[in-house]
Design an enzyme around this catalytic site. Structure first.
Site, PDB file in Angstrom:
ATOM      1  N   ALA A  63       0.866  -1.177   0.000  1.00  0.00           N
ATOM      2  CA  ALA A  63       0.000   0.000   0.000  1.00  0.00           C
ATOM      3  C   ALA A  63       0.903   1.227   0.000  1.00  0.00           C
ATOM      4  O   ALA A  63       2.090   1.139   0.307  1.00  0.00           O
ATOM      5  CB  ALA A  63      -0.874  -0.016   1.243  1.00  0.00           C
ATOM      6  N   GLY A 101       0.511  -4.982   0.904  1.00  0.00           N
ATOM      7  CA  GLY A 101      -0.700  -4.959   0.081  1.00  0.00           C
ATOM      8  C   GLY A 101      -0.486  -5.609  -1.280  1.00  0.00           C
ATOM      9  O   GLY A 101      -1.432  -6.071  -1.909  1.00  0.00           O
ATOM     10  N   GLU A 104      -1.009  -9.179  -0.660  1.00  0.00           N
ATOM     11  CA  GLU A 104      -2.444  -9.351  -0.361  1.00  0.00           C
ATOM     12  C   GLU A 104      -3.265  -9.317  -1.643  1.00  0.00           C
ATOM     13  O   GLU A 104      -4.188 -10.111  -1.827  1.00  0.00           O
ATOM     14  CB  GLU A 104      -2.892  -8.264   0.624  1.00  0.00           C
ATOM     15  CG  GLU A 104      -2.264  -8.483   2.001  1.00  0.00           C
ATOM     16  CD  GLU A 104      -2.491  -7.329   2.958  1.00  0.00           C
ATOM     17  OE1 GLU A 104      -2.087  -6.196   2.621  1.00  0.00           O
ATOM     18  OE2 GLU A 104      -3.070  -7.555   4.032  1.00  0.00           O
ATOM     19  N   GLU A 124       4.693  -5.462   7.022  1.00  0.00           N
ATOM     20  CA  GLU A 124       4.001  -4.353   7.696  1.00  0.00           C
ATOM     21  C   GLU A 124       4.528  -4.056   9.095  1.00  0.00           C
ATOM     22  O   GLU A 124       4.537  -2.914   9.529  1.00  0.00           O
ATOM     23  CB  GLU A 124       2.489  -4.643   7.770  1.00  0.00           C
ATOM     24  CG  GLU A 124       1.749  -4.446   6.454  1.00  0.00           C
ATOM     25  CD  GLU A 124       1.759  -5.682   5.562  1.00  0.00           C
ATOM     26  OE1 GLU A 124       2.565  -6.615   5.816  1.00  0.00           O
ATOM     27  OE2 GLU A 124       0.969  -5.718   4.609  1.00  0.00           O
TER      28      GLU A 124
HETATM   29  N1  3HC Z   1       4.673   3.326  -0.415  1.00  0.00           N
HETATM   30  C1  3HC Z   1       5.158   4.526  -0.812  1.00  0.00           C
HETATM   31  N2  3HC Z   1       6.415   4.698  -1.253  1.00  0.00           N
HETATM   32  C2  3HC Z   1       7.216   3.638  -1.274  1.00  0.00           C
HETATM   33  C3  3HC Z   1       6.784   2.367  -0.875  1.00  0.00           C
HETATM   34  C4  3HC Z   1       5.444   2.226  -0.443  1.00  0.00           C
HETATM   35  N3  3HC Z   1       4.938   1.042  -0.086  1.00  0.00           N
HETATM   36  N4  3HC Z   1       7.812   1.504  -1.003  1.00  0.00           N
HETATM   37  C5  3HC Z   1       8.847   2.211  -1.489  1.00  0.00           C
HETATM   38  N5  3HC Z   1       8.496   3.493  -1.647  1.00  0.00           N
HETATM   39  C6  3HC Z   1       9.315   4.586  -2.192  1.00  0.00           C
HETATM   40  C7  3HC Z   1      10.471   4.963  -1.302  1.00  0.00           C
HETATM   41  O1  3HC Z   1      10.084   5.917  -0.347  1.00  0.00           O
HETATM   42  C8  3HC Z   1      11.473   5.502  -2.309  1.00  0.00           C
HETATM   43  O2  3HC Z   1      11.077   6.811  -2.617  1.00  0.00           O
HETATM   44  P1  3HC Z   1      12.179   7.899  -3.045  1.00  0.00           P
HETATM   45  O3  3HC Z   1      12.858   7.352  -4.259  1.00  0.00           O
HETATM   46  O4  3HC Z   1      11.398   9.126  -3.264  1.00  0.00           O
HETATM   47  O5  3HC Z   1      13.112   7.979  -1.869  1.00  0.00           O
HETATM   48  C9  3HC Z   1      11.218   4.653  -3.549  1.00  0.00           C
HETATM   49  O6  3HC Z   1       9.920   4.093  -3.382  1.00  0.00           O
HETATM   50  C10 3HC Z   1      12.216   3.519  -3.725  1.00  0.00           C
HETATM   51  O7  3HC Z   1      12.299   2.800  -2.501  1.00  0.00           O
HETATM   52  P2  3HC Z   1      13.698   2.217  -1.965  1.00  0.00           P
HETATM   53  O8  3HC Z   1      14.722   3.286  -2.004  1.00  0.00           O
HETATM   54  O9  3HC Z   1      13.405   1.571  -0.680  1.00  0.00           O
HETATM   55  O10 3HC Z   1      14.029   1.177  -3.110  1.00  0.00           O
HETATM   56  P3  3HC Z   1      14.724  -0.244  -3.008  1.00  0.00           P
HETATM   57  O11 3HC Z   1      14.819  -0.731  -4.398  1.00  0.00           O
HETATM   58  O12 3HC Z   1      15.937  -0.167  -2.152  1.00  0.00           O
HETATM   59  O13 3HC Z   1      13.679  -1.181  -2.221  1.00  0.00           O
HETATM   60  C11 3HC Z   1      11.516  -2.100  -1.693  1.00  0.00           C
HETATM   61  C12 3HC Z   1      12.430  -1.486  -2.792  1.00  0.00           C
HETATM   62  C13 3HC Z   1      12.069  -3.441  -1.227  1.00  0.00           C
HETATM   63  C14 3HC Z   1      10.163  -2.271  -2.307  1.00  0.00           C
HETATM   64  C15 3HC Z   1      11.479  -1.130  -0.502  1.00  0.00           C
HETATM   65  O14 3HC Z   1      11.149   0.153  -0.967  1.00  0.00           O
HETATM   66  C16 3HC Z   1      10.465  -1.487   0.553  1.00  0.00           C
HETATM   67  O15 3HC Z   1      10.718  -2.322   1.384  1.00  0.00           O
HETATM   68  N6  3HC Z   1       9.292  -0.819   0.546  1.00  0.00           N
HETATM   69  C17 3HC Z   1       8.304  -0.970   1.570  1.00  0.00           C
HETATM   70  C18 3HC Z   1       7.551  -2.249   1.435  1.00  0.00           C
HETATM   71  C19 3HC Z   1       6.466  -2.313   2.478  1.00  0.00           C
HETATM   72  O16 3HC Z   1       6.687  -2.060   3.631  1.00  0.00           O
HETATM   73  N7  3HC Z   1       5.257  -2.654   2.043  1.00  0.00           N
HETATM   74  C20 3HC Z   1       4.143  -2.713   2.924  1.00  0.00           C
HETATM   75  C21 3HC Z   1       3.458  -1.385   2.944  1.00  0.00           C
HETATM   76  S1  3HC Z   1       2.165  -1.316   4.132  1.00  0.00           S
HETATM   77  C22 3HC Z   1       0.912  -2.191   3.448  1.00  0.00           C
HETATM   78  O17 3HC Z   1       1.037  -2.701   2.375  1.00  0.00           O
HETATM   79  C23 3HC Z   1      -0.329  -2.230   4.240  1.00  0.00           C
HETATM   80  C24 3HC Z   1      -1.298  -3.218   3.699  1.00  0.00           C
HETATM   81  O18 3HC Z   1      -1.230  -4.397   4.437  1.00  0.00           O
HETATM   82  C25 3HC Z   1      -2.663  -2.698   3.753  1.00  0.00           C
END
Ligand code: 3HC
Ligand code: NAI
Length: 696
Positions: A63, A101, A104, A124
């Site tokens: 998400a 997400g 999911e 998460e």
């Molecule tokens: N939402 C918004 N922005 C995100 C994002 C997300 N889920 N994931 C990554 N980004 C953004 C980062 O802030 C970054 O932005 P920037 O370039 O402006 O700084 C850009 O995307 C690239 O991210 P990384 O520098 O981290 O890139 P990497 O290639 O090193 O890593 C990744 C990629 C493994 C996907 C890493 O970004 C990551 O772990 N992201 C988070 C994943 C996550 O936590 N997902 C769960 C979200 S919560 C959710 O889904 C709730 C649901 O259950 C309802």
């Protein structure tokens, strides 16, 4: 017209592509458009099956965290239900990562096929929340309760083969992913259905007798690996609901738990930490097109604690390193330590003996500077002695090729003075690694007066390559992290002089969330190290200024910490600490001699005095421009100093407590304990202006 999601037709297959760079985050807009594309595919008679995929480097990485940060509940449920109930087979084609997400969404499809090298996970908990789009309900149905617990509590992703074995995915495609997914989808369509819905599969949900020990173990694991964090325990609760309630009710339970987590201080702190860690790479004057120097080989001077760890950090990511030491015994010891560390990792199953062999072969010990002239980067990691380091910089200057970067791992010394010993100050930079350098993620990149933008850009890129977090800091004594540590440690020592015990101080800070107490850190690093820092800073003290009394005495007594079995604490042969009456007597005597009145001191005062000392110094650093942003300081403390992530870093924590309250307490401390507690002007201003955010 859709902005983020498109539907294309391809030989009877509707291909839905999510294109929201860089990681295809599932924002509200993306979810809406994906829903519309699904509806269109459902009503198009020519489309027999659907493939959903991500454009660019990955499937959906979750998400949109920036929307979650506003405590907005994601609206994904109708999309997931539309997906699962589509009267045509839906195949999710996954490359890169399907996280949160993203997984999911994938689990709401009827089938999942993935590219080699893809990963799936529910990370998460890293953000202080739980899966909020039925992940805690579908994952145990696909993978079983134990695996779902493991994934949701640790947040760690798993590889494609593991996901296949666990039943989360249906196929690993070794050729073109879209082609493989489309063929899979048409085959499924030809079978005529019905197509499997994860929400209806209950065979892996186990019995209460089977599950009870799994939940107990997961709760135990959560309190161990994610101490004091609420989200992992809520994730367990949500998975428990999956095993006791029908899918729809379980999903409602998950939603309530998710909402609770999303509105928590822990989630706010952890989402702040997520973005702050990514923000550090954005440095004014360093643009995407700033030239970077190629770093294909590295040389290190000094094979002690840091030199050895730094050599491993490079070897681990495939960069060859030469390492030298003027003391042959030290070089031998250093190499033996490196080998021992690798052997331990192999024994723990972290990597194979073959990988160890490759890494060892990249580290070349040598006497003298032969070949150093060809290295793209030379890192000096000798004793913390300015004169010695200057001599070494002058010698390196004479042999390094013009494009080489000269770096120092100094933890306190002036980078400009080192640069002045060379003819290329633009190529000189501080690369302040933390111990153990092969493990700790933080590298402070110290920007000297003349350090070139290309050198900073190279250092930032290099940190990423090393899988570390590089934070650019200014050149002041102690830079950012250690400069703040000084008042933090000073307050801890004052507290014991005033009546607390070292073990009470350590326990209070540990319970509050610090990875280790102050005195335990001192004992681990060595009392001699702290003593040396203390000596080096003595000249900075104002006449009559209060200074800690006990450290020098411990040093004089040879109580050097863990290495001598005694320091602030006493250590048994397993390095387990226990209180030492001798230290208590020493402190009491020192306090008596200095006329310090002793009293009972509670945990709250311990925490406030230590943490607010960090905050106050952090505010000064920020105002003086030695850190670019408050978030940079937070990242430094989270990645280098064991600050609890669920409190977001010292600066974030202060803004959560409220600047007015932090300022009020600091003023009280000043009244009681003197000028060392003079509030930072920036903090005073923000408190007076009733602000609740550090300046951007
Ligand atoms: N939402 C918004 N922005 C995100 C994002 C997300 N889920 N994931 C990554 N980004 C953004 C980062 O802030 C970054 O932005 P920037 O370039 O402006 O700084 C850009 O995307 C690239 O991210 P990384 O520098 O981290 O890139 P990497 O290639 O090193 O890593 C990744 C990629 C493994 C996907 C890493 O970004 C990551 O772990 N992201 C988070 C994943 C996550 O936590 N997902 C769960 C979200 S919560 C959710 O889904 C709730 C649901 O259950 C309802
Ligand atoms: P150490 O004492 O373990 O290692 C220093 C090594 O440098 C020794 O092996 C010594 O023989 C060698 N050396 C001394 N003079 C030399 C010369 N002229 N040529 C070649 N080698 C020489 O010290 P440590 O802990 O590794 O520290 C090194 C540097 O890293 C210091 O500047 C220190 O402040 C900094 N640092 C230390 C941290 C720590 O936790 N130990 C953390 C971060 C930085």
């Amino acid at each position: 017209m859709n902005r983020f999601v498109t539907l294309a037709r391809r030989d009877g297959v509707g291909v839905i592509t999510i294109d929201n760079p860089p990681v295809n985050a599932l924002s509200r807009a993306v979810a809406e458009e994906a829903g519309a594309c699904l509806a269109e595919a459902a009503s198009d008679a020519e489309i027999r099956a659907v493939v959903v995929m991500g454009a660019g480097r990955t499937f959906v990485a979750g998400a949109d965290i920036s929307e979650l940060q506003k405590a907005e509940l994601p609206e994904l449920h109708s999309l997931l239900s539309a997906c699962e109930n589509l009267p045509k087979p839906v195949v999710m084609a996954i490359h890169g990562t399907a996280l949160g997400g993203g997984l999911e969404l994938a689990m709401a499809g009827h089938y999942r096929v993935v590219a080699v090298g893809a990963q799936v996970g529910q990370p998460e908990v890293n953000l202080g929340i739980i899966p909020g789009a039925e992940g805690t309900q579908r994952l145990p149905r696909l993978a079983g309760v134990a695996r779902a617990l493991e994934m949701c509590v640790t947040g760690a992703p798993i590889s494609a083969p593991d996901a296949l074995a666990a039943g989360i995915i249906d196929k690993v495609v070794t050729s073109d992913l879209l082609e493989g997914a489309a063929a899979f989808a048409l085959e499924a369509a030809a079978s005529g259905g019905p197509w499997p819905k994860a929400s209806e599969r209950n065979e892996k949900l186990g019995t209460p007798e089977q599950n009870a020990p799994l939940f107990a173990a997961a709760r135990e694991q959560a309190s161990r690996v994610r101490r004091n964090q609420t989200a992992p325990l809520k994730a367990v609760e949500a998975i428990e609901a999956a095993t006791t309630l029908p899918f729809a009710e379980g999903s409602r339970a998950e939603r309530a738990l998710f909402a609770e987590c999303l509105r928590s201080a822990q989630a706010r702190a952890m989402m702040h930490a997520f973005f702050a860690e990514r923000e550090v790479a954005k440095v004014p004057g360093i643009e995407k097109d700033t030239a970077v120097r190629e770093i294909a080989s590295v040389a290190i001077v000094g094979a002690g604690t840091m030199g050895g760890g730094i050599a491993m950090a490079f070897a681990n990511v495939g960069i060859p390193v030469r390492i030298t030491d003027n003391d042959p015994a030290a070089l031998e010891r250093g190499m033996a330590t490196i080998r021992r560390n690798y052997v331990n990792s192999v024994a723990r199953g972290r990597f194979t003996a073959e990988v160890m062999g490759e890494r060892m072969s990249r580290i070349r010990p040598q006497s003298g500077y032969d070949g150093f002239g060809e290295a793209d980067l030379i890192i000096e990691a000798v004793f913390e002695d300015l004169a010695l380091k200057k001599t070494i910089f002058a010698a390196l200057n004479a042999i390094a090729k013009p494009s080489s970067i000269l770096a120092s791992n100094t933890s306190t010394l002036n980078i400009d003075e080192l640069a002045a010993s060379t003819s290329c100050p633009a190529s000189v930079v501080g690369l302040h690694f933390f111990s153990p350098a092969n493990v700790m993620r933080l590298v402070e990149i110290v920007r000297g007066r003349d350090t070139g933008a290309d050198v900073i850009a190279t250092a930032l890129a290099l940190a990423k390559r090393l899988k570390k977090v590089g934070v650019v800091v200014g050149n002041c004594p102690g830079f950012v992290g250690n400069r703040m540590l000084l008042p933090y440690m000073r307050e801890a020592q004052f507290l014991v002089e005033e009546g607390a015990t070292p073990w009470a101080v350590d326990q209070a800070l540990y319970d509050w969330g610090m990875a280790m107490g102050v005195f335990a850190v001192d004992d681990m690093a060595g009392i001699d190290v702290a003593w040396r820092v203390h000596q080096a800073h003595k000249h900075l003290h104002e006449p009559g200024e209060r200074t800690p009394l006990v450290l020098d005495k411990l040093y004089d007594m040879g109580r050097l910490g863990q290495k001598t079995g005694r320091g602030w604490h006493r250590y048994d042969e397993n390095r387990k600490p226990s209180p030492d009456p001798e230290v208590e007597a020493l402190i009491e005597q020192a306090a008596r001699d200095a006329g310090i009145e002793r009293r009972a001191i509670g945990d709250q005062e311990i925490v406030e005095r230590c943490i607010y000392a960090l905050v106050n110094e952090g505010a000064r650093i920020l105002e003086e421009g030695f850190a670019l942003r408050a978030g940079d300081i937070d990242t430094i403390y989270l990645t280098g100093y064991g600050f609890p992530i669920y409190r977001g870093g010292p600066m974030w924590y202060a803004s959560e407590v409220g600047f007015a309250e932090v300022h009020r307490r600091i003023c009280e401390f000043r009244q009681r304990h003197g000028e060392l507690w003079e509030p930072a002007p920036l903090l005073t201003r923000l408190a007076n202006e009733r602000k609740n955010q550090w300046p951007a």
